[in-house]
Design a protein around this motif. Structure first.
Motif, PDB file in Angstrom:
ATOM      1  N   VAL A   1       0.817  -1.117  -0.113  1.00  0.00           N
ATOM      2  CA  VAL A   1       0.063  -0.332  -0.078  1.00  0.00           C
ATOM      3  C   VAL A   1       1.194   0.970   0.103  1.00  0.00           C
ATOM      4  O   VAL A   1       2.247   0.831   0.296  1.00  0.00           O
ATOM      5  CB  VAL A   1      -0.925   0.147   1.489  1.00  0.00           C
ATOM      6  CG1 VAL A   1      -1.722  -1.347   1.875  1.00  0.00           C
ATOM      7  CG2 VAL A   1       0.034  -0.116   1.961  1.00  0.00           C
ATOM      8  N   ALA A   2       0.429   2.628  -0.457  1.00  0.00           N
ATOM      9  CA  ALA A   2       0.848   3.465  -0.203  1.00  0.00           C
ATOM     10  C   ALA A   2       1.870   3.627   0.777  1.00  0.00           C
ATOM     11  O   ALA A   2       0.259   3.823   2.017  1.00  0.00           O
ATOM     12  CB  ALA A   2       0.527   4.847  -1.330  1.00  0.00           C
ATOM     13  N   TYR A   3       2.701   4.257   1.299  1.00  0.00           N
ATOM     14  CA  TYR A   3       2.483   5.612   2.798  1.00  0.00           C
ATOM     15  C   TYR A   3       2.557   6.696   3.028  1.00  0.00           C
ATOM     16  O   TYR A   3       2.586   6.984   2.195  1.00  0.00           O
ATOM     17  CB  TYR A   3       4.478   5.478   2.572  1.00  0.00           C
ATOM     18  CG  TYR A   3       4.830   6.062   3.574  1.00  0.00           C
ATOM     19  CD1 TYR A   3       4.719   5.122   4.865  1.00  0.00           C
ATOM     20  CD2 TYR A   3       5.261   7.384   4.052  1.00  0.00           C
ATOM     21  CE1 TYR A   3       5.408   5.968   6.247  1.00  0.00           C
ATOM     22  CE2 TYR A   3       5.462   8.059   4.515  1.00  0.00           C
ATOM     23  CZ  TYR A   3       5.596   7.470   6.447  1.00  0.00           C
ATOM     24  OH  TYR A   3       5.594   7.911   7.454  1.00  0.00           O
ATOM     25  N   CYS A   4       1.867   6.365   3.860  1.00  0.00           N
ATOM     26  CA  CYS A   4       0.725   7.927   4.426  1.00  0.00           C
ATOM     27  C   CYS A   4       1.393   8.621   5.917  1.00  0.00           C
ATOM     28  O   CYS A   4       2.024   6.914   6.457  1.00  0.00           O
ATOM     29  CB  CYS A   4      -0.449   8.150   4.714  1.00  0.00           C
ATOM     30  SG  CYS A   4      -1.335   7.356   2.954  1.00  0.00           S
ATOM     31  N   ASP A   5       2.276   9.561   6.064  1.00  0.00           N
ATOM     32  CA  ASP A   5       2.846   9.700   7.027  1.00  0.00           C
ATOM     33  C   ASP A   5       1.183   9.515   8.545  1.00  0.00           C
ATOM     34  O   ASP A   5       0.555  10.439   8.335  1.00  0.00           O
ATOM     35  CB  ASP A   5       2.948  11.432   7.374  1.00  0.00           C
ATOM     36  CG  ASP A   5       3.913  11.237   8.261  1.00  0.00           C
ATOM     37  OD1 ASP A   5       4.344  10.828   9.457  1.00  0.00           O
ATOM     38  OD2 ASP A   5       4.312  13.019   8.754  1.00  0.00           O
ATOM     39  N   PRO A   6       1.806   9.075  10.058  1.00  0.00           N
ATOM     40  CA  PRO A   6       1.253   8.719  10.517  1.00  0.00           C
ATOM     41  C   PRO A   6       0.568   9.796  11.573  1.00  0.00           C
ATOM     42  O   PRO A   6       0.029   9.816  12.645  1.00  0.00           O
ATOM     43  CB  PRO A   6       1.305   7.468  11.187  1.00  0.00           C
ATOM     44  CG  PRO A   6       2.502   7.248  10.831  1.00  0.00           C
ATOM     45  CD  PRO A   6       3.166   7.950  10.147  1.00  0.00           C
ATOM     46  N   THR A   7       2.161  10.860  11.568  1.00  0.00           N
ATOM     47  CA  THR A   7       2.161  11.698  12.503  1.00  0.00           C
ATOM     48  C   THR A   7       1.167  12.798  13.045  1.00  0.00           C
ATOM     49  O   THR A   7       1.024  12.852  14.228  1.00  0.00           O
ATOM     50  CB  THR A   7       3.602  12.611  12.281  1.00  0.00           C
ATOM     51  OG1 THR A   7       4.655  11.791  11.944  1.00  0.00           O
ATOM     52  CG2 THR A   7       3.536  13.614  13.191  1.00  0.00           C
ATOM     53  N   PRO A   8       0.536  13.193  12.178  1.00  0.00           N
ATOM     54  CA  PRO A   8      -0.630  13.784  12.776  1.00  0.00           C
ATOM     55  C   PRO A   8      -2.190  13.305  13.530  1.00  0.00           C
ATOM     56  O   PRO A   8      -2.769  13.938  14.432  1.00  0.00           O
ATOM     57  CB  PRO A   8      -1.601  14.777  11.418  1.00  0.00           C
ATOM     58  CG  PRO A   8      -0.423  14.363  10.395  1.00  0.00           C
ATOM     59  CD  PRO A   8      -0.154  12.818  10.897  1.00  0.00           C
ATOM     60  N   PHE A   9      -1.886  12.144  13.192  1.00  0.00           N
ATOM     61  CA  PHE A   9      -2.482  11.045  14.007  1.00  0.00           C
ATOM     62  C   PHE A   9      -1.999  10.515  15.399  1.00  0.00           C
ATOM     63  O   PHE A   9      -2.966   9.772  16.166  1.00  0.00           O
ATOM     64  CB  PHE A   9      -3.535   9.843  13.208  1.00  0.00           C
ATOM     65  CG  PHE A   9      -4.203  10.836  11.995  1.00  0.00           C
ATOM     66  CD1 PHE A   9      -5.547  11.932  12.269  1.00  0.00           C
ATOM     67  CD2 PHE A   9      -3.521  11.415  11.050  1.00  0.00           C
ATOM     68  CE1 PHE A   9      -5.645  12.508  10.953  1.00  0.00           C
ATOM     69  CE2 PHE A   9      -3.661  11.808   9.842  1.00  0.00           C
ATOM     70  CZ  PHE A   9      -5.177  13.190   9.885  1.00  0.00           C
ATOM     71  N   CYS A  10      -1.319  10.320  15.463  1.00  0.00           N
ATOM     72  CA  CYS A  10      -0.208   9.916  16.717  1.00  0.00           C
ATOM     73  C   CYS A  10      -0.718  10.756  18.000  1.00  0.00           C
ATOM     74  O   CYS A  10      -0.862  11.823  17.876  1.00  0.00           O
ATOM     75  CB  CYS A  10       1.480   9.672  16.486  1.00  0.00           C
ATOM     76  SG  CYS A  10       1.428   8.960  15.249  1.00  0.00           S
TER      77      CYS A  10
END
Length: 272
Positions: free
Chosen positions: A178-187
């Motif tokens: 799958v495509a990489y998406c940055d999880p940071t804003p939802f951590c």
């Protein structure tokens, strides 16, 4: 039972034990491993106590392996002092604290951490493979005081935790295609939300949500975790509280979810 089993914890005090386990409590974890023989790790909820053993609160964590797989991308949903591990399975996988052992082709460079979050790096990899569960019982007393690992070097711990979240998402992208998406804003490591550009995070949330559904499947556990992450898709406090109220009508919030909303509300109010 297949394989040897071991319980592990990191003491938070050099002179006093952190954990209280009885044989009956250990039996609960063993029973869960027998019920689900594919599991490599089983943990539990726990009660935090002060130095006089006065209860300070209960930490309730996700239990379902599907939900844990997703939750591990955003925080450490496994309480290290409560954990029982299947040793032979760890050895077979080459799993060690503080090291990347999942090595998919075109995956991220291996990561190594020496302290503070070494458990999260190992547990997170086991979780995204669907190998972890948590029982609902509160089997451990965790003694909290100023010298606990989690209250020293907090800022560095949070920085490393975010690095691991991004690393785990990169591993998911490589292993599941799958495509990489940055999880940071939802951590929400340490019940803390990271600053975000703007208040509406829909543009970041929708592709991440689709990638997670494609990677882990549309199961009740996955949906449950995504429901809370959607609450965090805004930095407007009124909007976040409204989303959390709607979320709470369908789901019972966990300890970390409640702590995150409360901390963000308190921080926002202090700024005014």
């Amino acid at each position: 039972m297949q394989g040897s089993i071991g319980a592990t914890h990191r003491s938070s005090c050099s002179t006093m034990p952190t954990i209280c386990r009885s044989l009956s409590e250990i039996a609960v974890l063993l029973a869960e491993m027998e019920r689900l023989p594919h599991l490599v790790l089983v943990g539990s909820n726990y009660v935090t106590v002060d130095t006089q053993l006065k209860p300070l609160g209960t930490r309730k964590l996700p239990s379902d392996p599907d939900r844990l797989a997703v939750a591990a991308l955003f925080s450490n949903p496994i309480a290290q002092p409560t954990v029982m591990l299947r040793r032979l399975a760890l050895d077979k996988a080459g799993a060690r604290y503080g090291k990347t052992f999942l090595t998919p082709s075109r995956g991220p460079a291996p990561m190594t951490v020496a302290t503070l979050v070494e458990d999260y790096l190992m547990f997170g990899q086991l979780a995204i493979e669907g190998l972890c569960a948590t029982v609902a019982e509160q089997l451990v007393l965790y003694r909290w005081h100023g010298g606990n690992t989690s209250s020293v070097g907090f800022q560095r711990q949070m920085e490393l935790s975010l690095d691991i979240s991004r690393h785990l998402m990169a591993l998911v992208a490589a292993t599941r295609g799958v495509a990489y998406c940055d999880p940071t804003p939802f951590c929400n490591h340490g019940a803390r939300l990271e600053p975000a550009s703007g208040t509406d995070l829909a543009e970041q949330w929708h592709p991440l949500r689709q990638a997670i559904l494609a990677a882990f499947g549309d199961t009740p556990g996955v949906r449950r975790e995504l429901a809370f992450r959607s609450v965090l898709g805004t930095r407007s406090l009124p909007a976040m509280l409204a989303r959390f109220a709607r979320f709470s009508l369908s789901h019972r919030p966990d300890s970390d979810e409640l702590a995150t909303i409360r901390a963000y509300a308190a921080k926002t109010v202090r700024r005014r």
